[in-house]
Scaffold this motif. Structure first.
Motif, PDB file in Angstrom:
ATOM      1  N   LEU A  19       0.817  -1.186   0.009  1.00  0.00           N
ATOM      2  CA  LEU A  19       0.103   0.013   0.176  1.00  0.00           C
ATOM      3  C   LEU A  19       0.850   1.288   0.133  1.00  0.00           C
ATOM      4  O   LEU A  19       0.286   2.393  -0.255  1.00  0.00           O
ATOM      5  N   TYR A  27      -7.066   6.294   3.044  1.00  0.00           N
ATOM      6  CA  TYR A  27      -6.874   4.800   2.482  1.00  0.00           C
ATOM      7  C   TYR A  27      -8.566   4.011   2.895  1.00  0.00           C
ATOM      8  O   TYR A  27      -9.285   4.495   3.918  1.00  0.00           O
ATOM      9  N   GLY A  97      -5.371   4.841  -1.752  1.00  0.00           N
ATOM     10  CA  GLY A  97      -5.174   3.185  -1.580  1.00  0.00           C
ATOM     11  C   GLY A  97      -6.505   2.602  -1.119  1.00  0.00           C
ATOM     12  O   GLY A  97      -7.218   3.205  -0.341  1.00  0.00           O
ATOM     13  N   VAL A  99      -8.186  -1.584  -0.032  1.00  0.00           N
ATOM     14  CA  VAL A  99      -7.669  -3.097   0.146  1.00  0.00           C
ATOM     15  C   VAL A  99      -8.785  -3.805   0.295  1.00  0.00           C
ATOM     16  O   VAL A  99      -9.704  -3.353   0.939  1.00  0.00           O
TER      17      VAL A  99
END
Length: 317
Positions: A19, A27, A97, A99
């Motif tokens: 990341l 994020y 970012g 995830v």
């Protein structure tokens, strides 16, 4: 916070490293669970995290991080396919970012009443959001061919027809109402093998994926991620299933080569790819991690970086 201590995030160090977390950036943890990735992201730098989870029970774990990280942590109950709408509601355009940790979390597996586990007795539920038809309703109404197709396509189960046939036969005697009952039927339909994996694994996985529309969610979520990432932003996805990994791989390939562009377009346009693939091959757990956390054995991490070129899938909704 009992489950927070029990849950072990898969490929955690590799994901956090990928990341490239930067100060003052935002994020997205698109699959919050109990906050394993969120915690490590927030520990790295003075960045912020917007966490999303469709499971309403995840909110109880978010309170811990709200207290610990104050105004650097935000939580929203919802599907990650709606990440753009969630960001727009907060007047946020782009993030550094995102995830995804696909599949089910340890708390979901370890609570028999959620119906995800074939090892623990509980009602046939399997709904991540606790909304919509339950696994019990599905199993006791679906026709044999549809059930066999789902088990084969989403579970990679070669004995799908035998399993579906026996489920239909057993439910004609009495409704199938709990996880142990269903698991027993599945095991009886499959020839004995030296394989250590429980024979019920693939069928339970397929039913769960179908009920929660996980393939469509993933495809929509990936497209949304590509749109909301700022240049140099990182997309990291951990999957546990060959179908999911194939979808991610193909999505990365399409965005890195723009194969949908016309062959009549100028060569310069052809090179305007929206993603740069960082992992040519997926990152997998070490032997030590698998030994420490057996649930990590099928995990694969794929990572891509957003380029400065326009999104392949249009503007943010």
């Amino acid at each position: 916070m009992n489950y927070r201590t029990k849950h072990i995030p898969v490929l955690l160090n590799e994901t956090i490293k990928a990341l490239c977390i930067r100060n003052k950036e935002l994020y997205v943890d698109a699959t919050f669970g109990v906050g394993g990735y969120t915690n490590e992201i927030l520990k790295k730098n003075s960045c912020s995290v917007l966490a999303i989870d469709r499971d309403p029970e995840a909110k109880m774990y978010s309170d811990y991080y709200k207290g610990k990280y104050k105004n650097r942590f935000f939580f929203q109950t919802g599907k990650f396919s709606d990440v753009e709408k969630i960001l727009n509601s907060q007047k946020i355009d782009k993030v550094a970012g995102i995830v995804f940790d696909l599949g089910v979390s340890s708390p979901q597996l370890d609570q028999g009443n959620r119906g995800f586990s074939f090892r623990l007795n509980g009602p046939l539920d399997m709904r991540m959001s606790k909304e919509g038809p339950t696994a019990e309703e599905f199993i006791n109404k679906v026709d044999e061919k549809t059930l066999a197709d789902i088990i084969y396509e989403l579970g990679d189960e070669i004995f799908s027809k035998r399993i579906a046939k026996l489920i239909i036969r057993e439910r004609s005697k009495d409704n199938i109402v709990n996880t142990i009952q269903l698991a027993k039927i599945i095991r009886a339909a499959i020839p004995k093998s030296k394989n250590k994996t429980d024979p019920a694994t693939k069928t339970f996985q397929a039913i769960r994926m179908y009920l929660n529309d996980e393939i469509s969610e993933l495809e929509t979520g990936l497209k949304a991620a590509e749109r909301i990432l700022k240049p140099d932003g990182i997309l990291a996805v951990v999957s546990f299933h060959s179908i999911e990994d194939r979808i991610i791989k193909n999505f990365f390939l399409k965005c890195s080569k723009n194969k949908v562009l016309s062959r009549y377009m100028p060569e310069q346009s052809i090179k305007m790819h929206s993603l740069e693939v960082i992992t040519k091959k997926p990152i997998t757990p070490s032997e030590l991690e698998i030994k420490t956390n057996i649930r990590s054995r099928s995990a694969k991490l794929r990572v891509a970086r957003r380029t400065k070129f326009p999104s392949l899938f249009g503007d943010v909704a």
